[in-house]
Enzyme design. Structure first.
Site, mmCIF file in Angstrom:
data_model
loop_
_atom_site.group_PDB
_atom_site.id
_atom_site.type_symbol
_atom_site.label_atom_id
_atom_site.label_comp_id
_atom_site.label_asym_id
_atom_site.label_seq_id
_atom_site.Cartn_x
_atom_site.Cartn_y
_atom_site.Cartn_z
ATOM 1 N N VAL A 99 16.525 -106.789 -76.759
ATOM 2 C CA VAL A 99 15.562 -106.796 -77.863
ATOM 3 C C VAL A 99 14.382 -105.894 -77.488
ATOM 4 C CG1 VAL A 99 14.064 -108.247 -79.292
ATOM 5 C CG2 VAL A 99 16.270 -109.140 -78.501
ATOM 6 N N LEU A 135 11.574 -106.363 -75.026
ATOM 7 C CA LEU A 135 10.912 -107.667 -75.178
ATOM 8 C C LEU A 135 11.713 -108.782 -74.534
ATOM 9 C CD1 LEU A 135 10.022 -107.384 -78.976
ATOM 10 C CD2 LEU A 135 8.407 -107.259 -77.082
ATOM 11 N N LYS A 147 22.575 -112.993 -74.147
ATOM 12 C CA LYS A 147 23.989 -112.770 -73.827
ATOM 13 C C LYS A 147 24.543 -111.597 -74.613
ATOM 14 C CE LYS A 147 25.294 -116.949 -74.918
ATOM 15 N NZ LYS A 147 24.053 -117.721 -74.883
ATOM 16 N N PHE A 148 24.002 -111.392 -75.828
ATOM 17 C CA PHE A 148 24.659 -110.447 -76.724
ATOM 18 C C PHE A 148 23.950 -109.109 -76.829
ATOM 19 C CE2 PHE A 148 25.580 -114.791 -78.137
ATOM 20 C CZ PHE A 148 26.930 -114.801 -77.801
ATOM 21 N N GLY A 149 22.777 -108.988 -76.268
ATOM 22 C CA GLY A 149 22.124 -107.691 -76.387
ATOM 23 C C GLY A 149 20.685 -107.693 -75.912
ATOM 24 N N ASP A 196 21.995 -123.850 -81.676
ATOM 25 C CA ASP A 196 21.589 -123.269 -80.392
ATOM 26 C C ASP A 196 20.099 -123.513 -80.158
ATOM 27 O OD1 ASP A 196 22.082 -122.009 -77.988
ATOM 28 O OD2 ASP A 196 21.857 -119.981 -78.785
HETATM 29 P P1 ATP Z 1 21.059 -115.973 -75.985
HETATM 30 O O1 ATP Z 1 21.589 -115.531 -74.653
HETATM 31 O O2 ATP Z 1 19.887 -116.917 -75.832
HETATM 32 O O3 ATP Z 1 22.090 -116.482 -76.953
HETATM 33 P P2 ATP Z 1 20.825 -113.621 -77.707
HETATM 34 O O4 ATP Z 1 21.653 -112.522 -77.128
HETATM 35 O O5 ATP Z 1 21.348 -114.295 -78.927
HETATM 36 O O6 ATP Z 1 20.408 -114.673 -76.598
HETATM 37 P P3 ATP Z 1 18.085 -113.693 -78.600
HETATM 38 O O7 ATP Z 1 17.940 -115.102 -78.100
HETATM 39 O O8 ATP Z 1 18.014 -113.504 -80.079
HETATM 40 O O9 ATP Z 1 19.415 -113.008 -78.024
HETATM 41 O O10 ATP Z 1 16.990 -112.774 -77.912
HETATM 42 C C1 ATP Z 1 16.887 -112.603 -76.510
HETATM 43 C C2 ATP Z 1 15.420 -112.631 -76.085
HETATM 44 O O11 ATP Z 1 14.703 -111.566 -76.734
HETATM 45 C C3 ATP Z 1 14.691 -113.911 -76.491
HETATM 46 O O12 ATP Z 1 14.846 -114.937 -75.525
HETATM 47 C C4 ATP Z 1 13.239 -113.428 -76.609
HETATM 48 O O13 ATP Z 1 12.616 -113.373 -75.330
HETATM 49 C C5 ATP Z 1 13.394 -111.996 -77.136
HETATM 50 N N1 ATP Z 1 13.291 -111.981 -78.598
HETATM 51 C C6 ATP Z 1 14.282 -112.250 -79.474
HETATM 52 N N2 ATP Z 1 13.861 -112.171 -80.748
HETATM 53 C C7 ATP Z 1 12.555 -111.844 -80.687
HETATM 54 C C8 ATP Z 1 11.525 -111.602 -81.682
HETATM 55 N N3 ATP Z 1 11.808 -111.704 -82.984
HETATM 56 N N4 ATP Z 1 10.293 -111.271 -81.258
HETATM 57 C C9 ATP Z 1 10.025 -111.177 -79.933
HETATM 58 N N5 ATP Z 1 10.924 -111.378 -78.938
HETATM 59 C C10 ATP Z 1 12.187 -111.706 -79.309
#
Ligand code: ATP
Length: 331
Positions: free
Chosen positions: A42, A34, A38-40, A147
């Protein structure tokens, strides 16, 4: 079931903890990706016993990520609101940490707006009301998101109607304790408040700056502090100077009340910024339905999204590191 203010009842799933003796694949089937951050990564998953779909975030296991994800889980256990993504389940394997969350299927808000190309000021205010409802709920619990940015505002489709929104990503969120100063070096320079960049104590109002930047971009497609490079962006935020680019056409179609709304958020002094609660009763928000005829251009936002995509593939990481090193320089 939701209360009038959107908070969810205590019967909703709440107390998630990292399961170490069970495997995700025993209970869920994994499908397409999806998104990634930066951290993983989804992925969409289906719970085998119910057929319900969720979003599972996979994060590489390290001592640091274990600590951070545990903190994020503890924090998400405290927040249950219809404008905030909820955490359903969590697993730890020998290699990964996995957070199973509510699936938000409509994609990122700004992408949806560009795809539909049918935004008016009343819609923009409606989206901001929903963002503010989530932020206000968190702030009532003394939790600062830290954030808030367009990528963390996701759409929940409502067939035949404009989407609802939910906020995601509480990886940087913090509980503020009375009488204790908290300084952090995190966030995305374009959206982060000056006090975060200059490593001064943060406040609930630090989120309100980010809401101001999101509002500015939502209404114009222009990012108020964006510089030629990370350094320039950081400097622009530090000065706290910005304007409505009156020489260009970005704000031609935007009402004075909407500009006032933004102006009351983008104040360098956090104490002078409007709170989420006050924003919700701002004249622009209250009169928003009157602005239905004020169609907003989305072509600038198209460029904004393309640039953010590029930033996500490396530049943002550099900027984050830079915030860390800036912090060290100032210590
Ligand atoms: P960032 O680099 O923004 O800090 P992160 O590693 O913390 O990212 P998230 O922002 O939680 O990760 O998720 C990355 C992407 O995955 C989001 O931009 C979104 O497109 C998708 N995503 C995250 N959570 C969901 C969700 N609950 N339902 C659908 N898509 C999601």
């Amino acid at each position: 079931m939701a209360h009038e203010d959107g908070a969810l009842n205590a019967q909703e799933p709440t107390n998630v903890h990292l399961k170490t003796n069970e495997k995700l694949e025993t209970f869920y089937e994994t499908h397409e990706k999806l998104g990634e951050g930066k951290f993983g990564y989804v992925y969409k998953v289906t719970e085998k016993s119910t057929g319900n779909t969720y979003a599972a975030k996979f994060i590489k296991l390290t001592p640091k990520s274990k600590k951070e994800v545990t903190e994020e889980i503890n924090l998400m256990n405290k927040i249950h609101h219809e404008r905030l993504v909820f955490l359903y389940d969590a697993y730890q394997t020998s290699k990964e940490l996995i957070m199973v969350m509510e699936l938000i299927s409509g994609g990122e808000l700004f992408q949806k707006i560009v795809d539909e190309d049918n935004l008016n000021e009343a819609d923009a205010a409606r989206y901001l009301i929903q963002i503010l409802q989530g932020v206000h709920y968190m702030h009532c619990k003394n939790i600062v998101h830290l954030d808030l940015k367009p990528e963390n505002v996701m759409c929940v489709p409502r067939p035949g109607n404009k989407d609802d929104i939910k906020l995601i990503d509480f990886g940087m969120s913090k509980v503020l304790e009375d009488g204790k100063e908290l300084k952090v070096a995190c966030g995305t320079p374009e959206f982060v408040a000056p006090e975060v960049i200059s490593f001064e104590p943060i406040h609930l109002a630090s989120d309100m700056w980010s809401v101001g930047v999101i509002s500015y971009v939502l209404l114009s497609g222009l990012s108020p502090f964006m510089g030629e490079d990370d350094n320039e962006t950081i400097n622009n935020v530090c000065t706290g100077m910005w304007d409505f680019e009156t020489d260009d056409d970005f704000f031609d179609d935007v009402s004075q009340l909407a500009k006032d709304f933004i102006g009351e958020l983008l104040k360098k002094n956090p104490r002078e910024r409007n709170t989420a609660e006050r924003c919700l009763t701002h004249e622009w928000i209250l009169k928003a339905p009157e602005f239905e005829a004020k169609k907003l251009k989305t072509d600038h936002m198209k460029k904004f999204i393309a640039r953010r995509r590029w930033a996500k593939t490396g530049n943002a990481l550099r900027a984050l590191t830079k915030l860390g090193s800036l912090k060290k320089e100032r210590l």
